[in-house]
Write a protein that holds these residues in place. Sequence first.
Motif, PDB file in Angstrom:
ATOM      1  N   ALA A  63       0.827  -1.219   0.000  1.00 12.15           N
ATOM      2  CA  ALA A  63       0.000   0.000   0.000  1.00 12.15           C
ATOM      3  C   ALA A  63       0.856   1.262   0.000  1.00 12.15           C
ATOM      4  N   ARG A  64       1.922   1.280   0.781  1.00 13.64           N
ATOM      5  CA  ARG A  64       2.757   2.487   0.866  1.00 13.64           C
ATOM      6  C   ARG A  64       3.447   2.771  -0.461  1.00 13.64           C
ATOM      7  N   ILE A  65       3.997   1.746  -1.096  1.00 18.97           N
ATOM      8  CA  ILE A  65       4.690   1.924  -2.380  1.00 18.97           C
ATOM      9  C   ILE A  65       3.703   2.356  -3.463  1.00 18.97           C
ATOM     10  N   LYS A  66       2.524   1.762  -3.442  1.00 21.66           N
ATOM     11  CA  LYS A  66       1.506   2.149  -4.423  1.00 21.66           C
ATOM     12  C   LYS A  66       1.128   3.622  -4.278  1.00 21.66           C
ATOM     13  N   ARG A  67       0.933   4.041  -3.027  1.00 14.56           N
ATOM     14  CA  ARG A  67       0.573   5.438  -2.779  1.00 14.56           C
ATOM     15  C   ARG A  67       1.700   6.371  -3.202  1.00 14.56           C
ATOM     16  N   GLU A  68       2.915   5.991  -2.892  1.00 16.28           N
ATOM     17  CA  GLU A  68       4.086   6.799  -3.250  1.00 16.28           C
ATOM     18  C   GLU A  68       4.209   6.935  -4.762  1.00 16.28           C
ATOM     19  N   ASN A  69       4.058   5.816  -5.470  1.00 18.18           N
ATOM     20  CA  ASN A  69       4.143   5.849  -6.928  1.00 18.18           C
ATOM     21  C   ASN A  69       2.976   6.608  -7.546  1.00 18.18           C
ATOM     22  N   ALA A  70       1.797   6.492  -6.930  1.00 18.67           N
ATOM     23  CA  ALA A  70       0.633   7.223  -7.436  1.00 18.67           C
ATOM     24  C   ALA A  70       0.834   8.728  -7.280  1.00 18.67           C
TER      25      ALA A  70
END
Length: 232
Positions: A132-139
């Motif tokens: 979730a954290r990586i997805k949010r960061e990339n988004a």
Amino acid sequence: MNEKEKILNKIRKCMALGESANEHEAASAMRQARKLMDKHGLTEVHVGLAEFGEEGVDLGYRRFPGWVTALAAVVGTAFQCSAYTSWRSVDYVGRKENTVIASYCLEVLMRQLKASRKEFVSSLPSYGRYGARIKRENADAFCEGWVSAIAAKVREFAAPVTQQEKARHNQYLTDVRETKVKKARDRKLAHESSASAAAAAQLGYRAGKDVQLHHGMSRETEALALAKQDKA
């Protein structure tokens, strides 16, 4: 609208009546305008500032992501407005007609950006390191790239601001709105956090380049062009 803005608008209305063909009505209106100006320590210069105002857009954020404030600033530049974030909303300050159009365009672009963000997130794998954290960061990095592309487009058509207009704008902020400008916080950019985030920003930039900002006879034309694209 604060109290000073209400007074300025009242004076402007009196001055407009001062151009009436009825001499008695015109004289009475001008006396009333002068009386109000003297009472509140205002001049003709201040009265001219009644053309300025503000318009807010409720975006629902309690804490604004950096890419949202960046997009708000980009739109403000396009329509000669200053952008400020307040509780849940972005407030545009400038000529009244420009603030309305800027607010509308921000809403349109935010819908487009959120749709692009959602599509990008759905394309990410749901396994391995994509938590979730990586997805949010990339988004977030994707959104930063998208906004960068929009900013480049805005620089191509944004109308230049004269020194006189800039002075009037600043005078409105200090004399009428009494804005206390705070220094922007330094934010860590999402696209600088990792190689995957940098790649996401590049994808966002490409997606943003597909958004069409049309030159038009007026700012209203450009706003309508965005609206048509939004409905497509």
